[in-house]
Design a protein around this motif. Sequence first.
Motif, PDB file in Angstrom:
ATOM      1  N   ARG A 146       0.837  -1.199   0.000  1.00  0.00           N
ATOM      2  CA  ARG A 146       0.000   0.000   0.000  1.00  0.00           C
ATOM      3  C   ARG A 146       0.872   1.250   0.000  1.00  0.00           C
ATOM      4  O   ARG A 146       0.407   2.356  -0.242  1.00  0.00           O
ATOM      5  N   VAL A 147       2.130   1.043   0.289  1.00  0.00           N
ATOM      6  CA  VAL A 147       3.059   2.161   0.278  1.00  0.00           C
ATOM      7  C   VAL A 147       3.665   2.253  -1.118  1.00  0.00           C
ATOM      8  O   VAL A 147       4.158   1.271  -1.656  1.00  0.00           O
ATOM      9  N   GLN A 148       3.607   3.451  -1.673  1.00  0.00           N
ATOM     10  CA  GLN A 148       4.029   3.620  -3.059  1.00  0.00           C
ATOM     11  C   GLN A 148       5.433   3.108  -3.328  1.00  0.00           C
ATOM     12  O   GLN A 148       5.669   2.423  -4.316  1.00  0.00           O
ATOM     13  N   CYS A 149       6.360   3.403  -2.443  1.00  0.00           N
ATOM     14  CA  CYS A 149       7.733   3.014  -2.725  1.00  0.00           C
ATOM     15  C   CYS A 149       7.876   1.499  -2.810  1.00  0.00           C
ATOM     16  O   CYS A 149       8.645   0.982  -3.617  1.00  0.00           O
ATOM     17  N   ALA A 150       7.125   0.779  -1.995  1.00  0.00           N
ATOM     18  CA  ALA A 150       7.187  -0.683  -2.034  1.00  0.00           C
ATOM     19  C   ALA A 150       6.662  -1.203  -3.372  1.00  0.00           C
ATOM     20  O   ALA A 150       7.239  -2.109  -3.986  1.00  0.00           O
ATOM     21  N   GLN A 151       5.594  -0.620  -3.817  1.00  0.00           N
ATOM     22  CA  GLN A 151       5.005  -1.037  -5.092  1.00  0.00           C
ATOM     23  C   GLN A 151       5.966  -0.756  -6.244  1.00  0.00           C
ATOM     24  O   GLN A 151       6.173  -1.585  -7.127  1.00  0.00           O
ATOM     25  N   GLU A 152       6.585   0.416  -6.190  1.00  0.00           N
ATOM     26  CA  GLU A 152       7.511   0.778  -7.269  1.00  0.00           C
ATOM     27  C   GLU A 152       8.726  -0.132  -7.306  1.00  0.00           C
ATOM     28  O   GLU A 152       9.256  -0.441  -8.370  1.00  0.00           O
ATOM     29  N   ARG A 153       9.156  -0.546  -6.125  1.00  0.00           N
ATOM     30  CA  ARG A 153      10.319  -1.433  -6.087  1.00  0.00           C
ATOM     31  C   ARG A 153       9.956  -2.790  -6.674  1.00  0.00           C
ATOM     32  O   ARG A 153      10.752  -3.400  -7.388  1.00  0.00           O
ATOM     33  N   LEU A 154       8.752  -3.225  -6.380  1.00  0.00           N
ATOM     34  CA  LEU A 154       8.282  -4.473  -6.977  1.00  0.00           C
ATOM     35  C   LEU A 154       8.194  -4.332  -8.494  1.00  0.00           C
ATOM     36  O   LEU A 154       8.623  -5.211  -9.255  1.00  0.00           O
ATOM     37  N   ASP A 155       7.663  -3.216  -8.942  1.00  0.00           N
ATOM     38  CA  ASP A 155       7.537  -2.986 -10.379  1.00  0.00           C
ATOM     39  C   ASP A 155       8.897  -2.976 -11.063  1.00  0.00           C
ATOM     40  O   ASP A 155       9.065  -3.528 -12.154  1.00  0.00           O
ATOM     41  N   GLY A 156       9.855  -2.334 -10.414  1.00  0.00           N
ATOM     42  CA  GLY A 156      11.202  -2.289 -10.979  1.00  0.00           C
ATOM     43  C   GLY A 156      11.791  -3.684 -11.086  1.00  0.00           C
ATOM     44  O   GLY A 156      12.460  -4.022 -12.084  1.00  0.00           O
ATOM     45  N   TYR A 157      11.545  -4.464 -10.080  1.00  0.00           N
ATOM     46  CA  TYR A 157      12.000  -5.862 -10.079  1.00  0.00           C
ATOM     47  C   TYR A 157      11.409  -6.620 -11.262  1.00  0.00           C
ATOM     48  O   TYR A 157      12.131  -7.242 -12.054  1.00  0.00           O
ATOM     49  N   LYS A 158      10.110  -6.510 -11.401  1.00  0.00           N
ATOM     50  CA  LYS A 158       9.428  -7.209 -12.492  1.00  0.00           C
ATOM     51  C   LYS A 158       9.951  -6.757 -13.847  1.00  0.00           C
ATOM     52  O   LYS A 158      10.213  -7.562 -14.733  1.00  0.00           O
ATOM     53  N   SER A 159      10.097  -5.454 -13.961  1.00  0.00           N
ATOM     54  CA  SER A 159      10.505  -4.890 -15.235  1.00  0.00           C
ATOM     55  C   SER A 159      11.904  -5.361 -15.630  1.00  0.00           C
ATOM     56  O   SER A 159      12.154  -5.689 -16.792  1.00  0.00           O
ATOM     57  N   ALA A 160      12.802  -5.405 -14.659  1.00  0.00           N
ATOM     58  CA  ALA A 160      14.165  -5.847 -14.955  1.00  0.00           C
ATOM     59  C   ALA A 160      14.170  -7.307 -15.395  1.00  0.00           C
ATOM     60  O   ALA A 160      14.903  -7.693 -16.314  1.00  0.00           O
ATOM     61  N   LEU A 161      13.359  -8.111 -14.745  1.00  0.00           N
ATOM     62  CA  LEU A 161      13.259  -9.511 -15.162  1.00  0.00           C
ATOM     63  C   LEU A 161      12.773  -9.591 -16.607  1.00  0.00           C
ATOM     64  O   LEU A 161      13.360 -10.273 -17.448  1.00  0.00           O
TER      65      LEU A 161
END
Lengths: 330, 330
Positions: B186-201
């Motif tokens: 629910r915290v934006q930074c956590a979501q963005e970090r997950l997104d960055g992870y996915k995107s790099a994969l």
Amino acid sequence: MSFPKITIKDVAKKAGVSIATVSRYLNNFPLRKDNKDKVAQAVQELNYRPLLYARRLAGGKLNTFGLILPGYEGIFYSFYALEIIREVAAATSGNAIDLHLNIFWDKDTFQSSLADGVILADIINNQRQLERLVEEAIPLVVVNKKIEDPEVSFVAINNFKGAYEAVEFLIHHGHKQIAHFAGDLRVQCAQERLDGYKSALAKNNLEFKEALVRKTNFSRKETREQLEKLFALPQVPTAIFCCSDEVASEVLSFAEEKRIEVPKKLSLIGFDDNPHCLYGNLMLTTIRQPLKAMVQQGVKILKEIIDGQKTPQRVVLDTELIIRDTVGFI
Amino acid sequence: MSFPKITIKDVAKKAGVSIATVSRYLNNFPLRKDNKDKVAQAVQELNYRPLLYARRLAGGKLNTFGLILPGYEGIFYSFYALEIIREVAAATSGNAIDLHLNIFWDKDTFQSSLADGVILADIINNQRQLERLVEEAIPLVVVNKKIEDPEVSFVAINNFKGAYEAVEFLIHHGHKQIAHFAGDLRVQCAQERLDGYKSALAKNNLEFKEALVRKTNFSRKETREQLEKLFALPQVPTAIFCCSDEVASEVLSFAEEKRIEVPKKLSLIGFDDNPHCLYGNLMLTTIRQPLKAMVQQGVKILKEIIDGQKTPQRVVLDTELIIRDTVGFI
DNA sequence: GTGAAAGCGCTAACAG
DNA sequence: CTGTTAGCGCTTTCAC
């Protein structure tokens, strides 16, 4: 900012009463029902909020407490500081009181005019500030430190007794080589914990050894350094009483790395009952300090002082030994 | 309280000038030297301090910023919150500005009249409060969150890019089984970090596996639970990208206990560059987020807004990969 | 119960 | 440059 801010006048006009009546409504003075309703509605519709500083100037309250934290290096690395801030914030917001936070770095920048009263969380290097505030006769209460000299109210923790009990608990488990990982000794609680440690040793006819007292300044890093040194000694302690759970927690990791079995080979007691440190397979035996109760009492006392009850109160709260997994017989 | 508080009048009388002259002195307006000296001396001798709320009522400033922290469960268990408080306190006190702290629990209790402007540290569940403040036209800046809808100034961190770089760094070291320990989404930074992870994969043609993403809510305890589960899986990851250094640090202890060699068998990247997590023999490779710069920029922007420069500014700061000991080739 | 009016301590025109 | 004066928005007598 340059906004047509609505004032008590607007509300009065809309409700068809005088501003005095609105003021009375705001301060819960008795009003005739129909007037009360009219004002209530006007306030609602205009979404009116009184300006606190105007109110204060006219003799009312700000409903704001100041919270002063001494900004010594390390306070921000502590469970303690946030806990205090949180508890003060919680205790005050429950009473619709706002918080004015001031961190004492080196200069006294606290504006007493912005608060109805002040909570001082420990006094480290701001004794003069305390004296200034006493002189200004602003209501105040000190928390987490026993103050002798200016006669002020405080709520503190019996760190000495807590430490004493911890060490005695170890002694009763047969330990004779008990180390103490101390905190920053300029902080009263750290000094008291050290004193409690010494006293328990003395009372039980155990020799006090300088080499078994290690200064960690409450930091994990320094704890680690001290651990390396301590365990390089010819005679290694069988138990360690730590000034904080974080320090104890670091000892625990060290022990796990070095395959030192806890509590079989090494017993461990912390201080704080810090929930952050409750992880892993071993639960820390510790001394719980009632920070929450302390802050709540402090806020309560401050409110009483503000409301005119002026006897300075001095409260010392007891700690509690929480027995879990990290102390064993030897 | 009920003290014969000295006012501007007393100073004026003592100095033999009008109160206007005293006021000018206080606000650094040009004065004739002899008058200036006389006033200065009177102020000194009487130990006079102007009442800020009276000044404010008359059109001046309070020199107080509000700081609103969303009080979601967990914020108090974070390095982040204290860091923000400390940096805001440091940045403001350098400018002789006081801090009015308000924690948003469930009700909007912030009194905008007690501050010249507001810093909102992230917006979690207080979007409506933000809208209210915008409506009231009080100067404000949001920190650590990118805000789309009300057009407000913010300073945030590029968490996506930081996470992306971290994961790509792991991939360049030959890792294909990369887990992510995520924060509270629910915290934006956590979501963005997950997104960055996915995107790099995705960019590197690696399959995204749901089982390799574990929610820790930034807590050590939940990290520990997830670790137990993750390492019970048939196929174990060779690298973990963590949402915070604290989480990474917990993984490190786990690895040490289980004798999983880092970085030989397991590579690890954290997030924050949290100094608390720099202990032990292994230094965490991590993504440094410029919290301090973020807060300083935020304070600077807020000051500009208060001083009349009103264009909303949107700033996103980059992170930095800090290479230390916990990533190896596979 | 209510309204009129004084005044909290300060700043900001406005004359001089 | 300086003094006089009018408020800022609110609470609080004091009459009614």
